[in-house]
Design an enzyme around this catalytic site. Sequence first.
Site, PDB file in Angstrom:
ATOM      1  CG  ASN A 295       1.068  -0.651  -3.719  1.00 26.95           C
ATOM      2  OD1 ASN A 295      -0.028  -1.211  -3.691  1.00 26.95           O
ATOM      3  ND2 ASN A 295       1.273   0.520  -4.300  1.00 26.95           N
TER       4      ASN A 295
ATOM      5  N   GLY B  88       8.907   7.069  -4.394  1.00 25.67           N
ATOM      6  CA  GLY B  88       9.393   7.908  -3.298  1.00 25.67           C
ATOM      7  C   GLY B  88      10.742   7.403  -2.811  1.00 25.67           C
TER       8      GLY B  88
ATOM      9  CD  GLU C 103      12.071   2.264  -3.649  1.00 23.19           C
ATOM     10  OE1 GLU C 103      13.084   1.620  -3.958  1.00 23.19           O
ATOM     11  OE2 GLU C 103      10.971   2.190  -4.261  1.00 23.19           O
TER      12      GLU C 103
ATOM     13  CB  SER D  52       4.204  -1.682  -6.219  1.00 27.48           C
ATOM     14  OG  SER D  52       5.260  -0.772  -6.102  1.00 27.48           O
ATOM     15  CB  SER D  53       3.881   2.683 -10.026  1.00 25.75           C
ATOM     16  OG  SER D  53       2.611   3.007  -9.555  1.00 25.75           O
TER      17      SER D  53
ATOM     18  CB  THR E 155      -0.724   5.000  -8.468  1.00 24.44           C
ATOM     19  OG1 THR E 155       0.676   4.774  -8.503  1.00 24.44           O
ATOM     20  CG2 THR E 155      -1.306   4.709  -9.805  1.00 24.44           C
TER      21      THR E 155
ATOM     22  CB  SER F 259       6.533   1.455  -2.399  1.00 24.76           C
ATOM     23  OG  SER F 259       5.732   0.517  -3.042  1.00 24.76           O
ATOM     24  N   GLY F 260       3.321   2.377  -1.868  1.00 29.61           N
ATOM     25  CA  GLY F 260       2.078   2.002  -1.182  1.00 29.61           C
ATOM     26  C   GLY F 260       1.462   3.161  -0.429  1.00 29.61           C
TER      27      GLY F 260
HETATM   28  N1  LIG Z   1      -7.268   7.619  -1.244  1.00 30.66           N
HETATM   29  C1  LIG Z   1      -7.341   6.304  -1.108  1.00 30.66           C
HETATM   30  N2  LIG Z   1      -8.483   5.733  -0.734  1.00 30.66           N
HETATM   31  C2  LIG Z   1      -8.562   4.389  -0.595  1.00 30.66           C
HETATM   32  N3  LIG Z   1      -7.528   3.544  -0.798  1.00 30.66           N
HETATM   33  C3  LIG Z   1      -6.338   4.076  -1.155  1.00 30.66           C
HETATM   34  C4  LIG Z   1      -6.200   5.474  -1.363  1.00 30.66           C
HETATM   35  N4  LIG Z   1      -4.926   5.692  -1.707  1.00 30.66           N
HETATM   36  C5  LIG Z   1      -4.314   4.484  -1.764  1.00 30.66           C
HETATM   37  N5  LIG Z   1      -5.168   3.524  -1.432  1.00 30.66           N
HETATM   38  C6  LIG Z   1      -4.878   2.075  -1.332  1.00 30.66           C
HETATM   39  O1  LIG Z   1      -3.495   1.897  -1.231  1.00 30.66           O
HETATM   40  C7  LIG Z   1      -3.000   1.090  -2.298  1.00 30.66           C
HETATM   41  C8  LIG Z   1      -1.676   1.597  -2.761  1.00 30.66           C
HETATM   42  O2  LIG Z   1      -1.821   2.825  -3.375  1.00 30.66           O
HETATM   43  P1  LIG Z   1      -0.958   3.269  -4.635  1.00 30.66           P
HETATM   44  O3  LIG Z   1      -0.827   2.178  -5.592  1.00 30.66           O
HETATM   45  O4  LIG Z   1      -1.496   4.549  -5.103  1.00 30.66           O
HETATM   46  O5  LIG Z   1       0.418   3.488  -3.965  1.00 30.66           O
HETATM   47  P2  LIG Z   1       1.687   4.126  -4.610  1.00 30.66           P
HETATM   48  O6  LIG Z   1       2.087   5.245  -3.736  1.00 30.66           O
HETATM   49  O7  LIG Z   1       1.423   4.465  -6.017  1.00 30.66           O
HETATM   50  O8  LIG Z   1       2.707   2.987  -4.482  1.00 30.66           O
HETATM   51  P3  LIG Z   1       3.876   2.616  -5.465  1.00 30.66           P
HETATM   52  O9  LIG Z   1       4.966   3.591  -5.250  1.00 30.66           O
HETATM   53  O10 LIG Z   1       4.257   1.281  -5.052  1.00 30.66           O
HETATM   54  O11 LIG Z   1       3.331   2.660  -6.820  1.00 30.66           O
HETATM   55  C9  LIG Z   1      -4.036   1.181  -3.389  1.00 30.66           C
HETATM   56  O12 LIG Z   1      -4.039   0.027  -4.155  1.00 30.66           O
HETATM   57  C10 LIG Z   1      -5.299   1.331  -2.570  1.00 30.66           C
HETATM   58  O13 LIG Z   1      -5.752   0.069  -2.160  1.00 30.66           O
HETATM   59 MG   LIG Z   2       2.066   3.789  -7.740  1.00 32.76          MG
END
Ligand SMILES: Nc1ncnc2c1ncn2[C@@H]1O[C@H](COP(=O)(O)OP(=O)(O)OP(=O)(O)O)[C@@H](O)[C@H]1O
Ligand SMILES: [Mg+2]
Length: 1166
Positions: free
Chosen positions: A157, A387, A389, A160-161, A112, A107-108
């Site tokens: 996050n 992912g 956990e 977070s999705s 996404t 997560s984070g």
């Molecule tokens: N390529 C990137 N460039 C800049 N910032 C990023 C990038 N990827 C992620 N981030 C930052 O990290 C934060 C978390 O990313 P994201 O929501 O995609 O995580 P996630 O893997 O989908 O987490 P979750 O499993 O909780 O949904 C985003 O809100 C953004 O601020």
């Molecule tokens: Mg996500």
Amino acid sequence: MEVKTSLLDNMIGVGDMVLLEPLSEDSFIENLRNRFDHNEIYTYIGSVVISMNPYRALPIYTPEKVEEYRNRNFYELSPHIYALADEAYRSLRDQDKDQCILITGESGAGKTEASKLVMSYVAAVCGKGQEVNKVKEQLLQSNPVLEAFGNAKTVRNDNSSRFGKYMDIEFDFKGDPLGGVISNYLLEKSRVVKQPRGERNFHVFYQLLSGASDDTLKKLKLDRDFSKYNYLSLDSAAVIGLDDAANFRTVKNAMQIVGFMEDEVQSVLQLVAAVLKLGNIEFKPESRSNGTDESRIKDKNDLKEMCELLGIEQSVLERAFSYRTVEAKQEKVSTTLNVAQAYYARDALAKNLYSRLFSWLVTRINESIKAQTKARHKVMGVLDIYGFEIFEDNSFEQFIINYCNEKLQQIFIELTLREEQEEYVREGIEWTNIEYFNNAIICDLIENHQNGILAMLDEECLRPGTVTDETFLDKLNTICAGHKHFESRQSKNSKFLTDHSLPHNCFRIQHYAGKVLYRAEGFVDKNNDLLYRDMSQAMYKAKHSLIKQLFPEGNPAKVNLKRPPTAGFQFKASVGTLMRNLQTKNPNYIRCIKPNDKKASHIFTDTLVCHQVRYLGLMENVRVRRAGYAFRQAYEPCLERYKMLCKRTWPHWKGPAREGVEVLMADLQVPADDFSYGRSKIFIRNPRTLFSLEERRRQCLQDLATLIQKIYRGHKCRSHFLLLKKSQIVVSAWYRRYAQEKKYQKIKSATTVVQSYTRGWQARKLLRELKYQKRCEEAVTTIAAFWHGTQARMELRRLKQEAQNKHAVTVIWAFWQGTKARRELRQLKEEARNKHAVSVIWAGWQGTKARRELRRLKEEARRKNAVALIWAYWQGLKVRRDYRKFFRANAGKKIYDFTIQRIMQKYFLGLKSTSPPMSPVDKSWPARPYRFLDGVHAELRKIFHHWRCKKYRSQFTEEKKAVYKEKLEASEIFKDKKALYPSSVSQPFKGDYLEITKNPKYQKLNSSVDAKVLLADVVNKINRANGKGTARIFLLTKKGVVLADQKTGQVKASVPLPDLASVSVSTQNDGFFALKLKEGSASAIKGDFLLSSERLIEIITKLHLTGATAADSERLNIDISDEFLVQFNHDKVCVKFIQGAARNGNGVSCKRKNNRLLEVSVPTTA
Ligand SMILES: Nc1ncnc2c1ncn2[C@@H]1O[C@H](COP(=O)(O)OP(=O)(O)OP(=O)(O)O)[C@@H](O)[C@H]1O
Ligand SMILES: [Mg+2]
């Protein structure tokens, strides 16, 4: 020329982990850190992309970057998510292979974001057009909607999705998007009713309360204050960097783009509001008589409002919160709910309501974005799933999520190996078996139908009797105890009996990514996911169409006594479908890693990254990839990259690329074990070999650069030198030329000076000689002249003397001789003529003979004549020669006379042609030719003029004569006397201006006048009283003057000519005239007439002439003066003309000044 680049260029660390040497976890993490520190967030493991979350916006997602990675080979540029997206899209479009992009990470970690980057890249490079753009936009805009309802702020996050998402994007054969299908997995619905500390509920609740207008909130019966809602945690309601209000607008806009109707949006918001209201319903215990506890709703206001929102009867819902009905076959048993059960029922309803709403949203989006055509399409799936956990306290959700990741790992290993194997087969390389950890055994532990953990959980849930989490754990302990990857305190495996890290109420599974301890508490309940039937039935009774739709099982007509499938079962089924789906596609992996737990940029926490590297199985991944050969490259780019290392391949290799590579490898003496030749690629076993090639290449490039520099510098210096040389030659040539020119000029001027001196000297010498010679000649001439002069004068004196003596005699002689000669000549002429006449007569008779004779005679006569003439001439000549000087005196006068005669003759004849035209007004006259003709010339002009005037007059008719006579008369009367006169000269005197005889209007007037009308015109009769004019017809006949009314033609006054005494006019440019009547005459009773007319000159002239011709009248007096007296009745009034300025553009004005004075002001003529 396109510059071929490579992943190997400008590498920070290694761009591909496969090339890591030596390969260890430490070097792996060190490489990641090194790259992360240099903002290189992407690293490859073969074709897998590792993505580090930078936690800040990097300038690497610009449209320029999209263009850079577009249509480039995967290893051509430095690692990037776009390279993976491009590779996937191109093989989908060009090789017709369905693709899936699997994004995993904790997560984070950025899953996404990565999925959005992939989608936006594909959207940017795929086809364009109105329809295609709409589809793209709808696909992209589905993200904000799902994120609002499915994402929440967690400690890990901020966005977070809280659900798994798999999206299939469908393309047509051209690669244009057609639509898509979204599948969602296991929404974390427990969050709706309770959030861990520091976390929030789903974004949509906060967005609605912050972003909706007051009006909307009122309609939804909501309050903007978060603290009013039990379901909203307050400690992190506001998140830094998250603008809920703005996001609400974005979501509404996105819903509109995706195709939600306005009433659908309203329904969705009503449901969200209902969930919030539901959270506020609280219960209190109430003891019943039978000793049981019953629950009662504390404050019914929220319930009422919720019921109003959803259109449910309050009592129905109230009852559902108080009773539970259990139906078994024909029986129905109702039990009351205690407070705890009521809360359980409330929360279960809220969770179900929200999760069903979320699923409905996904279905609704799918409806909008689904492909419109049934044509075959290619698919690109993007999986953004939670992912692995490992928390301190892991429950049913983590178990499910980790199971999913276990499955994904399995498919990943399977597909990577398969791909590797396939490539080896394709390339004809021998396949050596690779040792790797296969996690199928763990998957089996969880999903096995008979004794898998999920199967046992289901079994427990469905089992009659008391079912608790403990009974479930006991079951696990008995059945799974022997499993290698299952650990429990109660298991038969004695080694865990004393393991204090393993509590009694927990079990541990050794996942591929590490061991995870699960607490059994809540497993049964969550798996059951129980919603009391009374609740769903109450919901079904709602008038709100959407809520009715969400609870179909509440339909009493379709009572299904079967238990609904458990959550575990449902999840296993959907994971199974997903895996089957993924297996049919070409996988592309993005492994996301978060560098720190603080959501901060620039921080790289080794332990955290190491942990993720482990459970993502990345080392395993590198090992698999490197098992056979670490590096492979197609022959063409390989030869292109290393050809400079061998003389035979540098600079150009003419043959096939493979042969070139073979020559190259042989030349470089790379041990044969280190590499293999595939069909289209070379396979290098060890990264060291590759790096030694790279090192040699780098060295060679330096040498080449030095060589190029050397040659270039040589070329530059030589060019410079040649230029200098050329310039020097030009300069020296110009200088020499200049010097020689100077020298030549000097010599030339010196020569000229010497020459001029010599010439001067010679010339002077010659001049001296010539002067002397000339003086001698002049002296001689002078002497001779003097001598001749003396001689001549002496002779002259003598001759003069002689001549004086002979003069008289000679003159007489000459005259006499002349006379004699002429007389004789005349005689001879007469004779000849006579003879000629005779000869003619004779000839007429004798013909030719006679004529011949005549000719002879003529000849003879002529000869004689000539003799005589010659004689006479000779005599004359002789005389003239001798007496020439005496002739001159007489001849002069004769010549003079003759000349005068000749001039006069010429003058007169000349006049004939130069005489002027016959017009009497023509003033031209030729200039006189000689001054002595002055008088004659003037006289002749006068004569000529008289003559032509006479000629002109002779042409006149009688009428014209009369006209001229009148004009002449006018001239005599007025010329130089009245200023009006000159303007009248050019006006013809027409007389009858009114055409009185012809115009029928004046017929009566004409007939009343008995004499012929000489003049008829309109005049102004001046009023005696005020000096104003009245128009009157003025007729002049031979007998007199008649004044008549202009309109009626009635005669106003008639004055016989004899009654007229005189006429008075002024000297000025006016038309005033006074007809003065003889005193005592019949007409004079009323007094004189003062009239005014433009044609005054004509009127007075005619009057004057008529008066003169009338037999019985005297000549009319015309008095011209600027002041005259007029008799008006009995008064004598003085009419005075003065000069004044023109008024109103009008000319003359007349004013009666007093009894005695009438003043006429005449404007001065300019
Ligand atoms: N390529 C990137 N460039 C800049 N910032 C990023 C990038 N990827 C992620 N981030 C930052 O990290 C934060 C978390 O990313 P994201 O929501 O995609 O995580 P996630 O893997 O989908 O987490 P979750 O499993 O909780 O949904 C985003 O809100 C953004 O601020
Ligand atoms: Mg996500």
